[in-house]
Design a protein around this motif. Sequence first.
Motif, PDB file in Angstrom:
ATOM      1  N   LEU A 152       0.814  -1.211   0.000  1.00 23.68           N
ATOM      2  CA  LEU A 152       0.000   0.000   0.000  1.00 23.68           C
ATOM      3  C   LEU A 152       0.850   1.264   0.000  1.00 23.68           C
ATOM      4  CD1 LEU A 152      -2.968  -0.790   2.420  1.00 23.68           C
ATOM      5  CD2 LEU A 152      -3.084  -0.381  -0.038  1.00 23.68           C
ATOM      6  N   VAL A 209      -0.479   3.461  -3.067  1.00 24.79           N
ATOM      7  CA  VAL A 209      -1.287   4.671  -2.859  1.00 24.79           C
ATOM      8  C   VAL A 209      -0.753   5.874  -3.640  1.00 24.79           C
ATOM      9  CG1 VAL A 209      -2.025   6.378  -1.153  1.00 24.79           C
ATOM     10  CG2 VAL A 209      -2.271   3.949  -0.667  1.00 24.79           C
ATOM     11  N   PHE A 214      -6.753  -2.547  -2.369  1.00 24.17           N
ATOM     12  CA  PHE A 214      -7.099  -2.171  -1.013  1.00 24.17           C
ATOM     13  C   PHE A 214      -7.817  -3.305  -0.282  1.00 24.17           C
ATOM     14  CE2 PHE A 214      -7.205   2.531  -2.381  1.00 24.17           C
ATOM     15  CZ  PHE A 214      -5.856   2.639  -2.109  1.00 24.17           C
TER      16      PHE A 214
END
Length: 205
Positions: free
Chosen positions: A46, A50, A100
Amino acid sequence: MMNTHNTEHCTICWDTRLFLIAGCCMLINTVCLWVRHFSGYQMSLLWAAVPAIIALGSCTFGILKLYPRAVSQARKLAIGGACFAVISLASLVLAAMWIFVLSLFGEGITGRPTSGFAILIGAFMISMVISFVFNAMAFLMERVTRHIGLLLLIPVSCWLLMLIVACVKSFEAGLSLDFYTNGVIGVAFLLIAIVITKQRSRGVL
């Protein structure tokens, strides 16, 4: 007259901000990828995903913000570029949701990606490349905006290289090039923001 000026100024700010955000986030993504891969630090995917998602989403919206100028130069190319930008944005959102969900409720993306995720990434990359190509061609048609067109071709070259390697070798091999290409793409986005700012200040855009 005042409202028109304020609206134009706001649009100019967002044109620049979107590519600035895209460039900075892509460089952050590159740093995270290198730290995660070479330092031995157990960093979650992540941390790299992101900023990459934000960068790619921002540059897509940046392309859409440039649509009014592109359509005045080459209507068909601009419309085609906007359509493919929307397709790439939709694919990116679905892929982001996939990452996610797996990261938060599963074990993350480990090993070979599933066919569904690979299809989403492929659809995103292909539509994004076509969108950038169409817009680059539109801006290359005028000498004063040629720098923007040339800079838009830098991410295209990087993505095409990744697609070629993915087709010739494997999906993982093509995707692994982002250790190097994402940094180049990030710099290209920052340069696009700078060029847009300079040309807008001279009244070119």
